[in-house]
Design a protein around this motif. Structure first.
Motif, PDB file in Angstrom:
ATOM      1  N   LEU A 137       0.831  -1.210   0.000  1.00 16.24           N
ATOM      2  CA  LEU A 137       0.000   0.000   0.000  1.00 16.24           C
ATOM      3  C   LEU A 137       0.863   1.257   0.000  1.00 16.24           C
ATOM      4  CD1 LEU A 137      -2.751  -1.038   2.578  1.00 16.24           C
ATOM      5  CD2 LEU A 137      -2.714  -1.377   0.109  1.00 16.24           C
ATOM      6  N   ASP A 138       1.970   1.186   0.698  1.00 15.22           N
ATOM      7  CA  ASP A 138       2.890   2.324   0.752  1.00 15.22           C
ATOM      8  C   ASP A 138       4.220   1.826   1.313  1.00 15.22           C
ATOM      9  OD1 ASP A 138       3.869   4.864   0.566  1.00 15.22           O
ATOM     10  OD2 ASP A 138       2.542   5.758   2.066  1.00 15.22           O
ATOM     11  N   ARG A 165       0.370   8.048   7.163  1.00 16.41           N
ATOM     12  CA  ARG A 165       0.081   8.316   5.740  1.00 16.41           C
ATOM     13  C   ARG A 165      -1.122   7.527   5.252  1.00 16.41           C
ATOM     14  NH1 ARG A 165       5.985   8.985   2.842  1.00 16.41           N
ATOM     15  NH2 ARG A 165       5.263   7.343   1.481  1.00 16.41           N
ATOM     16  N   LEU A 166      -1.308   6.324   5.836  1.00  9.71           N
ATOM     17  CA  LEU A 166      -2.418   5.469   5.395  1.00  9.71           C
ATOM     18  C   LEU A 166      -3.634   5.600   6.305  1.00  9.71           C
ATOM     19  CD1 LEU A 166      -0.248   2.354   4.566  1.00  9.71           C
ATOM     20  CD2 LEU A 166      -1.544   3.666   2.891  1.00  9.71           C
ATOM     21  N   ASN A 167      -3.537   6.547   7.236  1.00  2.40           N
ATOM     22  CA  ASN A 167      -4.647   6.759   8.163  1.00  2.40           C
ATOM     23  C   ASN A 167      -4.943   5.532   9.027  1.00  2.40           C
ATOM     24  OD1 ASN A 167      -6.233   8.725   9.109  1.00  2.40           O
ATOM     25  ND2 ASN A 167      -7.525   8.921   7.267  1.00  2.40           N
TER      26      ASN A 167
END
Ligand SMILES: [Zn+2]
Length: 317
Positions: free
Chosen positions: A27-28, A57-59
């Motif tokens: 995802l990141d 960043r991905l909450n």
């Protein structure tokens, strides 16, 4: 929400950290310098900070993580979660990596494994090895490493240091290896060995390699570039790469009888230049039932070191 895992690919120069799904989707991710010389505590703190940065960043929060998997240069002790010692992590000794991360990520399953084994798992689950039962991954870059999955099980060995294929001896009186032994597979087939052999030979032989390297330290890519331009010496070195890789791979086939082998690492980007020589070498050997059944290709997942590390946290060893 899908189950999420944190993957840490710890290397001698950089650490790649990512958040991924069980399906191998990253995802990141963030790459940070390892800064080996500043010691393990500094790096471990940076790993923690980066994991939080990614979560933000991905909450997400750390409670969203089902597990953390780490691939590290060996030798390691996976049961104790310790990096024992490594020539790629100079000065790091008996680093209690899992324990130190557990202090921060309490209650989260954390797994540590040799980086070659982790990368093999990544390419097995999400790359060329997908769907087969007996698979070998070989990485050819600074050294030669990899891992084996036999009967769908990652072969880690008694102390997680199985498949040190680079230090399989293929020439008893051969070239000195960085490990101290003579004639290791990686002393002939690694990117470093291509560089060393080229540097030695251009002293007395005619070649455009030094022109391509602009008089600087010869790199494997200079040798491949020279070969593309038809340089006789470079072509010979590239041909030899295929030959030695073929010898090493034959030995591995004889040991494991895999269905598939994939080759990753920087040198594999030029695999097409020595693939035929490699296959001719393998096919000229005996043990046809083993060599005929096996398919060999370039690795499909460049990020197998990362996704394999993350997969350690959910793959049943
Ligand atoms: Zn060696």
């Amino acid at each position: 929400m899908k189950d999420l895992y944190c993957a840490v690919d710890l290397g001698g120069t950089k650490i790649n950290i990512g958040i991924m799904t069980k399906e191998g989707e990253v995802l990141d991710n963030i790459k940070i310098p390892t800064e080996v010389e500043k010691g393990p505590d500094n790096s471990i703190n940076n790993i923690k900070k980066t994991i939080y940065e990614l979560l933000e960043r991905l909450n997400l929060t750390k409670n969203d993580l089902k597990g953390i998997g780490i691939g590290s240069p060996g030798p390691i002790d996976s049961e104790k979660g310790i990096i024992v010692e490594s020539c790629n992590l100079k000065g790091w000794k008996n680093v209690k990596l899992v324990e130190q991360l557990s202090d921060e990520f309490e209650g989260i399953n954390i797994k540590l494994q040799n980086d070659g084994n982790a990368a093999a798992l990544g390419e097995y689950l999400f790359g060329f090895g997908k769907g087969c039962k007996n698979f070998i991954y070989i990485t050819v870059s600074t050294g030669v490493g990899g891992g084996a999955i036999i009967d769908s099980k990652l072969q880690v060995g008694a102390s997680s240091n199985a498949f040190e294929a680079g230090h399989m001896i293929i020439n008893m009186n051969g070239r000195k290896c960085s490990c101290g032994n003579n004639g290791c597979f990686e002393a002939y087939a690694s990117g470093t060995s291509i560089e060393k052999i080229a540097s030695e030979r251009i002293v007395n032989e005619e070649s455009i390699i030094s022109e391509i390297s602009k008089g600087e330290k010869v790199k494997a890519e200079h040798v491949f570039e020279s070969a593309k331009r038809g340089d006789k010496l470079a072509l010979e070195i590239v041909e030899n790469e295929g030959y030695y890789l073929g010898i090493g791979i034959f030995n591995i086939m004889a040991m494991y009888n895999p269905e598939k082998i994939s080759i990753g690492g920087g040198v594999s980007n030029c695999l097409d230049m020595f693939y035929d020589k490699m296959m001719d070498t393998i096919n000229s050997m005996s043990l046809k039932p083993s060599t005929k059944i096996c398919k060999i290709e370039k690795a499909k997942r460049d990020d197998c070191g990362l996704i394999g590390a993350g997969a350690l946290a959910f793959y049943n060893e």
